[in-house]
Design an enzyme around this catalytic site. Structure first.
Site, PDB file in Angstrom:
ATOM      1  N   HIS A 143      -3.564   1.047  -1.915  1.00  6.37           N
ATOM      2  CA  HIS A 143      -4.399   0.048  -1.235  1.00  6.37           C
ATOM      3  C   HIS A 143      -5.836   0.528  -1.206  1.00  6.37           C
ATOM      4  O   HIS A 143      -6.098   1.730  -1.218  1.00  6.37           O
ATOM      5  CB  HIS A 143      -3.896  -0.236   0.192  1.00  6.37           C
ATOM      6  CG  HIS A 143      -3.714   1.000   1.003  1.00  6.37           C
ATOM      7  ND1 HIS A 143      -2.610   1.821   0.874  1.00  6.37           N
ATOM      8  CD2 HIS A 143      -4.497   1.586   1.937  1.00  6.37           C
ATOM      9  CE1 HIS A 143      -2.728   2.846   1.690  1.00  6.37           C
ATOM     10  NE2 HIS A 143      -3.874   2.739   2.350  1.00  6.37           N
ATOM     11  N   HIS A 158      -9.314   0.227   1.034  1.00  6.70           N
ATOM     12  CA  HIS A 158      -9.895  -0.180   2.310  1.00  6.70           C
ATOM     13  C   HIS A 158     -11.249  -0.850   2.075  1.00  6.70           C
ATOM     14  O   HIS A 158     -12.088  -0.330   1.324  1.00  6.70           O
ATOM     15  CB  HIS A 158     -10.158   1.037   3.204  1.00  6.70           C
ATOM     16  CG  HIS A 158      -8.925   1.767   3.643  1.00  6.70           C
ATOM     17  ND1 HIS A 158      -8.390   1.632   4.900  1.00  6.70           N
ATOM     18  CD2 HIS A 158      -8.121   2.650   2.991  1.00  6.70           C
ATOM     19  CE1 HIS A 158      -7.311   2.422   5.003  1.00  6.70           C
ATOM     20  NE2 HIS A 158      -7.143   3.044   3.858  1.00  6.70           N
TER      21      HIS A 158
HETATM   22  P1  5GP Z   1      -4.159   5.117   4.368  1.00  6.07           P
HETATM   23  O1  5GP Z   1      -4.307   6.149   5.447  1.00  6.07           O
HETATM   24  O2  5GP Z   1      -2.777   5.214   3.732  1.00  6.07           O
HETATM   25  O3  5GP Z   1      -5.260   5.083   3.379  1.00  6.07           O
HETATM   26  O4  5GP Z   1      -4.254   3.734   5.128  1.00  6.07           O
HETATM   27  C1  5GP Z   1      -3.174   3.055   5.677  1.00  6.07           C
HETATM   28  C2  5GP Z   1      -3.766   1.985   6.559  1.00  6.07           C
HETATM   29  O5  5GP Z   1      -2.776   1.002   6.781  1.00  6.07           O
HETATM   30  C3  5GP Z   1      -4.207   2.495   7.935  1.00  6.07           C
HETATM   31  O6  5GP Z   1      -5.591   2.206   8.118  1.00  6.07           O
HETATM   32  C4  5GP Z   1      -3.313   1.738   8.903  1.00  6.07           C
HETATM   33  O7  5GP Z   1      -3.984   1.346  10.076  1.00  6.07           O
HETATM   34  C5  5GP Z   1      -2.863   0.536   8.087  1.00  6.07           C
HETATM   35  N1  5GP Z   1      -1.532   0.053   8.411  1.00  6.07           N
HETATM   36  C6  5GP Z   1      -0.406   0.816   8.536  1.00  6.07           C
HETATM   37  N2  5GP Z   1       0.657   0.031   8.818  1.00  6.07           N
HETATM   38  C7  5GP Z   1       0.182  -1.246   8.876  1.00  6.07           C
HETATM   39  C8  5GP Z   1       0.814  -2.507   9.138  1.00  6.07           C
HETATM   40  O8  5GP Z   1       2.008  -2.611   9.374  1.00  6.07           O
HETATM   41  N3  5GP Z   1       0.016  -3.608   9.103  1.00  6.07           N
HETATM   42  C9  5GP Z   1      -1.333  -3.522   8.841  1.00  6.07           C
HETATM   43  N4  5GP Z   1      -2.028  -4.668   8.834  1.00  6.07           N
HETATM   44  N5  5GP Z   1      -1.952  -2.355   8.591  1.00  6.07           N
HETATM   45  C10 5GP Z   1      -1.198  -1.234   8.608  1.00  6.07           C
END
Ligand code: 5GP
Ligand code: ZN
Length: 140
Positions: free
Chosen positions: A100, A102
């Site tokens: 993903h 951001h």
């Molecule tokens: P990473 O740390 O893997 O780059 O980012 C994961 C992101 O996904 C985090 O910012 C977290 O808040 C978001 N996230 C995790 N679980 C969920 C969810 O169930 N729904 C949504 N909308 N965001 C999520």
């Protein structure tokens, strides 16, 4: 679709999300714990754990979509700046192992550090030279 992957389920619409954009290949949702109001995530509908697994053609589309959404969010939110962030691997802060990107709209004094934080090392000229030659990649 990967069993037990939350973003596969969200992308497929099996788990509800605040979706701001959707097409055949992507769903873009609001992050549940945003750094800033409006913080969104571009999620491919197919499962790729990270950037290293992402096919090149899809990587191109991610960037084109990020650019389009950043422009849209800037216009709607009138933000002062914008961060694109993309984490790969636990060591890099990735917590959901489905690729993903951001999208983070930024405002003056939005409560985050201006520069999303990392340590700034002092590296000697010799070490700079060493790492530079190690990393040199020939044009294809
Ligand atoms: P990473 O740390 O893997 O780059 O980012 C994961 C992101 O996904 C985090 O910012 C977290 O808040 C978001 N996230 C995790 N679980 C969920 C969810 O169930 N729904 C949504 N909308 N965001 C999520
Ligand atoms: Zn997945």
């Amino acid at each position: 679709m990967k069993e037990d992957c939350i973003f596969c389920k969200i992308a497929a619409g099996e788990i509800p999300s605040k979706t701001i954009y959707e097409d055949e290949e992507f769903r873009v949702i609001l992050d549940i714990s945003p750094a800033v109001k409006g913080h969104a995530l571009i999620i491919p509908k197919d499962h790729y754990a990270n950037l290293f697994e992402l096919p090149e053609a899809l990587a191109v589309k991610v960037m084109i979509l990020a650019r389009k959404l950043a422009a849209h969010m800037k216009e709607v939110l009138q933000c002062d700046g914008f961060n694109l962030v993309q984490n790969n691997g636990k060591a890099a802060g990735q917590t959901v192992f489905h690729f993903h990107m951001h999208l983070i709209p930024r405002f003056e004094n939005d409560g985050n550090q201006d520069r999303l934080c990392w340590n700034q090392l002092e590296v000697s000229p010799e070490e700079m030279e060493e790492i530079c030659s190690k990393l040199k990649l020939k044009e294809e």
